[in-house]
Structure formats: structure tokens, C-alpha cells
Design a protein around this motif. Structure first.
Motif, short mmCIF file in Angstrom:
data_model
loop_
_atom_site.label_atom_id
_atom_site.label_comp_id
_atom_site.label_asym_id
_atom_site.label_seq_id
_atom_site.Cartn_x
_atom_site.Cartn_y
_atom_site.Cartn_z
N ALA A 25 0.83 -1.21 0.00
CA ALA A 25 0.00 0.00 0.00
C ALA A 25 0.86 1.25 0.00
O ALA A 25 0.57 2.23 -0.68
N ARG A 26 1.96 1.22 0.78
CA ARG A 26 2.86 2.37 0.83
C ARG A 26 3.48 2.61 -0.54
O ARG A 26 3.57 3.74 -1.02
N ALA A 27 3.90 1.52 -1.18
CA ALA A 27 4.49 1.65 -2.51
C ALA A 27 3.48 2.19 -3.51
O ALA A 27 3.82 3.01 -4.38
N ASP A 28 2.22 1.76 -3.42
CA ASP A 28 1.18 2.24 -4.33
C ASP A 28 0.99 3.74 -4.16
O ASP A 28 0.86 4.47 -5.15
N ALA A 29 0.93 4.21 -2.91
CA ALA A 29 0.75 5.64 -2.66
C ALA A 29 1.94 6.44 -3.16
O ALA A 29 1.78 7.50 -3.78
N LEU A 30 3.15 5.94 -2.89
CA LEU A 30 4.35 6.62 -3.36
C LEU A 30 4.35 6.71 -4.89
O LEU A 30 4.63 7.77 -5.46
N SER A 31 4.03 5.60 -5.52
CA SER A 31 4.02 5.58 -6.98
C SER A 31 2.98 6.54 -7.54
O SER A 31 3.23 7.24 -8.53
N ALA A 32 1.81 6.57 -6.91
CA ALA A 32 0.75 7.45 -7.39
C ALA A 32 1.17 8.91 -7.31
O ALA A 32 0.95 9.69 -8.25
N VAL A 33 1.78 9.29 -6.19
CA VAL A 33 2.23 10.67 -6.03
C VAL A 33 3.29 11.01 -7.06
O VAL A 33 3.28 12.09 -7.68
N GLN A 34 4.23 10.09 -7.27
CA GLN A 34 5.30 10.35 -8.25
C GLN A 34 4.72 10.51 -9.65
O GLN A 34 5.16 11.38 -10.42
N VAL A 35 3.74 9.69 -10.00
CA VAL A 35 3.12 9.79 -11.32
C VAL A 35 2.44 11.14 -11.50
O VAL A 35 2.56 11.79 -12.54
N LEU A 36 1.72 11.57 -10.45
CA LEU A 36 1.03 12.86 -10.54
C LEU A 36 2.02 14.01 -10.68
O LEU A 36 1.78 14.96 -11.45
N ARG A 37 3.14 13.95 -9.95
CA ARG A 37 4.14 15.01 -10.05
C ARG A 37 4.79 15.03 -11.43
O ARG A 37 4.95 16.08 -12.04
N GLU A 38 5.17 13.85 -11.91
CA GLU A 38 5.85 13.78 -13.20
C GLU A 38 4.93 14.18 -14.34
O GLU A 38 5.38 14.70 -15.36
N ASP A 93 -6.95 0.59 -2.86
CA ASP A 93 -5.63 0.88 -3.43
C ASP A 93 -5.70 1.11 -4.94
O ASP A 93 -4.95 1.92 -5.48
N SER A 94 -6.61 0.43 -5.60
CA SER A 94 -6.71 0.56 -7.05
C SER A 94 -7.16 1.94 -7.49
O SER A 94 -6.99 2.32 -8.65
N SER A 95 -7.75 2.70 -6.55
CA SER A 95 -8.25 4.04 -6.87
C SER A 95 -7.36 5.15 -6.33
O SER A 95 -7.72 6.32 -6.43
N LEU A 96 -6.20 4.79 -5.76
CA LEU A 96 -5.37 5.79 -5.10
C LEU A 96 -4.97 6.94 -6.03
O LEU A 96 -5.01 8.11 -5.64
N LEU A 97 -4.59 6.63 -7.25
CA LEU A 97 -4.14 7.67 -8.17
C LEU A 97 -5.24 8.70 -8.39
O LEU A 97 -5.01 9.91 -8.29
N GLU A 98 -6.45 8.23 -8.69
CA GLU A 98 -7.55 9.15 -8.95
C GLU A 98 -7.96 9.90 -7.69
O GLU A 98 -8.27 11.10 -7.73
N LEU A 99 -7.97 9.22 -6.54
CA LEU A 99 -8.33 9.87 -5.29
C LEU A 99 -7.35 10.99 -4.96
O LEU A 99 -7.75 12.09 -4.55
N GLY A 117 6.26 11.06 3.17
CA GLY A 117 6.01 9.97 4.10
C GLY A 117 4.57 9.49 3.93
O GLY A 117 3.69 10.28 3.58
N VAL A 118 4.31 8.19 4.15
CA VAL A 118 3.00 7.61 3.90
C VAL A 118 2.61 6.69 5.06
O VAL A 118 3.46 5.97 5.61
N TYR A 119 1.34 6.70 5.40
CA TYR A 119 0.80 5.72 6.34
C TYR A 119 -0.52 5.22 5.77
O TYR A 119 -1.33 6.01 5.27
N HIS A 120 -0.73 3.92 5.84
CA HIS A 120 -1.92 3.30 5.25
C HIS A 120 -2.58 2.39 6.28
O HIS A 120 -1.91 1.60 6.95
#
Length: 300
Positions: A25-38, A93-99, A117-120
Motif C-alpha cells: 500500500a505504501r508503494a502504491d501511494a508513493l508511486s501514485a504521487v510520483q506519477v502525478l508530479r511527473e 488501493d486501485s483508486s489511489l491515483l484518482e483519489l 512519508g505515507v501511512y496506510h
């Protein structure tokens, strides 16, 4: 009518329980944030560099999830930063990017941010981002009171007129251009004017938060921004309030509000005709600045 934005939480935005976040879950959130920034939030803002994961900020996110405010969580940690912001979302988790995109993409994509930093827990994810530093304070010797005073922020009473005029210019420039606040587009809005009464009320709330170590729109006596405005005799039809903790300049705090959808909507609301702004230095270990911006539509 009372309108409140979400609390702006930056600066030494600051609260403690056991780690329950899964690495997936932490990796998913990190990845989602990185995608949005990039991707610049789908191309609506400039692309930003990836963030560095920081274990101290993971702990801050965990304390925030435990029920404390983000400023208090940061204060309790060893993390030190000029600017910290947080986003909380709830969903699979599957909706993290859109959320995350809907909840605070402009804040997540701020180029001033450097670490994350992330907490899930369950369906909830707490994301904390910071401008950097991330290290405990280094002990140092202060030679005398003059050295302390030289580094202290300029008192609001001395800087007030210049700061307020600069803030008004920045706000009115944004209103004149029109703006996108999250997913909403706002057409150009009429310029606002300064109100000494609103500035005094804003100053009172900033000082109260600084002295009593809290960060909320509702004060410790239960009064809302509209209550505080009415208490001094201001006749209002609509009241809005933006708050922030940590920014060190009026340019930084206004930019942060404009990058946050809820705060941006307050600033761009064409009904608001007057504003007041103030800050107060934090006390004790909380050395950042508490900012309060009051917006109002006066009665005719």
C-alpha cells in the motif's frame, strides 16, 4: 453564512501509534504521487521532480492518522522543515491515483516539496510531504539576546501594512486572471479591498493559535471565523478563512493557498469583497509562522 476551507497545513506542520501500513500500500501511494508530479496533474501544472521517501515523515503520517493534527505530529517528530503539507484519502488501493488527483494534486505537485512519508490503514491513506531538511535540530550556542532578535520574524505590527498590501496585490492579480482550483475553473473576479477590522480579527486568531499550540478554524472557545467577525461588530453576509502554518513569506503563503483547491476557491469567490491577513510567530519549539486570511462579503 459561514464558509470554511480545509486547513492549510505546511511549515513545521505537525502528532503516535504502531506501524500498520503494508509495504504494498505504501508503494502504491508513493508511486501514485510520483506519477502525478511527473505528469503535472494531467498537464494542468508544470511537472515536478520525484520525492524522496523519508521514514521520519512516515512516522508523522502515522501520528496524524492516530487523530492528532498534522502540525502537532510534525512537532512531536524529529523532522524539521520549512514547509510541510498533508493529504488524506479514503478508498481502495486501485483508486489511489484518482483519489489523490482529486483531493490535492496541486499541493502534491508543488515544486517546493522534496520528501514524502505515507501511512496506510484499511481503506485510508495519509500522505505527508515536506520541503526538505528532515534532520533533528542541531544543538547550537546562542551568544546573546541580540543574536536571537536578529533571526526573529519581523513583528506583524511593524510589517503589517506592507505585508497586507503585498498579499492583496497577489490575491487581486489571481482574481484578475481567473484560476483553476482543483477541477473547478473560476472566471476573473472583482478586486478585493483591505479591511482593518478583518486584519485585527485575523491577528487575534493567529496569536491565539500560536500561544495555545493548535491549528484549527474553530478556536478553543468554540467560536468560528464568522463568530469572531461578528463579535467585533462587522456586519457580514459571508465569511471565509484560510489558515497556514510554516510559510516564511507572504508570497509563499498566498502561492500555497492558490495551489490548494479549497483555499483557492475561497480566494477566487467573487462574492468576497474585503480581506484581512495576519501572522504570529510560533512559541517554544514551534518556530514557524501561523497565518490567517479572513475573507468577507459585508452587508450592504
Amino acid at each position: 453564512m459561514n464558509r470554511l476551507s480545509l486547513s492549510a497545513q505546511w511549515g513545521l506542520l505537525f502528532l503516535c501509534t504502531g506501524l500498520a501500513a503494508t509495504s504494498v500500500a505504501r508503494a502504491d501511494a508513493l508511486s501514485a504521487v510520483q506519477v502525478l508530479r511527473e505528469g503535472g496533474c494531467g498537464g494542468v501544472v508544470p511537472a515536478a521532480r520525484p520525492l524522496r521517501p523519508n521514514a521520519l515523515l512516515d512516522g508523522v503520517a502515522q501520528e496524524w492518522a492516530a487523530g492528532s493534527s498534522l502540525p502537532t505530529a510534525t512537532q512531536h517528530s524529529a523532522y524539521r522543515s520549512r514547509a510541510t503539507t498533508g493529504v488524506r484519502v479514503s478508498g481502495p488501493d486501485s483508486s489511489l491515483l484518482e483519489l489523490l488527483r482529486r483531493s490535492g494534486c496541486h499541493a502534491l505537485a508543488s515544486p517546493s516539496l522534496r520528501e514524502i512519508g505515507v501511512y496506510h490503514r484499511g481503506l485510508d491513506t495519509w500522505v505527508v510531504l515536506a520541503a526538505g531538511a528532515g534532520l533533528p535540530d542541531t544543538p547550537r550556542v546562542i551568544p546573546d539576546d541580540a543574536a536571537v532578535q536578529a533571526r526573529a520574524p519581523v513583528p506583524m505590527s511593524a510589517a503589517g501594512p506592507v505585508l497586507a498590501s503585498r498579499a492583496l496585490a497577489l490575491v487581486n492579480a489571481a482574481r484578475a486572471r481567473g484560476a483553476r482550483c482543483g477541477t473547478k475553473m473560476f472566471a476573473p473576479a472583482p478586486a478585493m479591498s483591505l479591511s482593518g477590522t478583518l486584519a485585527d480579527v485575523a491577528s487575534g486568531h493567529a496569536i491565539d493559535m500560536a500561544e495555545h499550540n493548535y491549528f484549527e478554524h474553530v478556536d478553543l472557545t468554540g467560536k468560528s471565523p464568522a463568530d469572531r467577525v461578528r463579535a467585533v461588530g462587522y456586519q457580514e453576509k459571508l465569511v471565509g478563512e484560510n489558515i497556514a502554518y510554516g510559510p516564511e513569506s507572504v508570497e509563499e503563503v498566498v502561492r500555497g493557498w492558490l495551489d490548494s483547491p479549497g483555499h483557492c476557491e475561497n480566494i477566487m469567490d467573487p462574492r468576497f469583497a474585503q480581506m484581512g491577513i495576519a501572522y504570529s510567530p510560533g512559541r517554544s519549539t514551534r518556530r514557524g509562522l501561523y497565518w490567517v486570511q479572513l475573507l468577507a462579503e459585508p452587508r450592504a
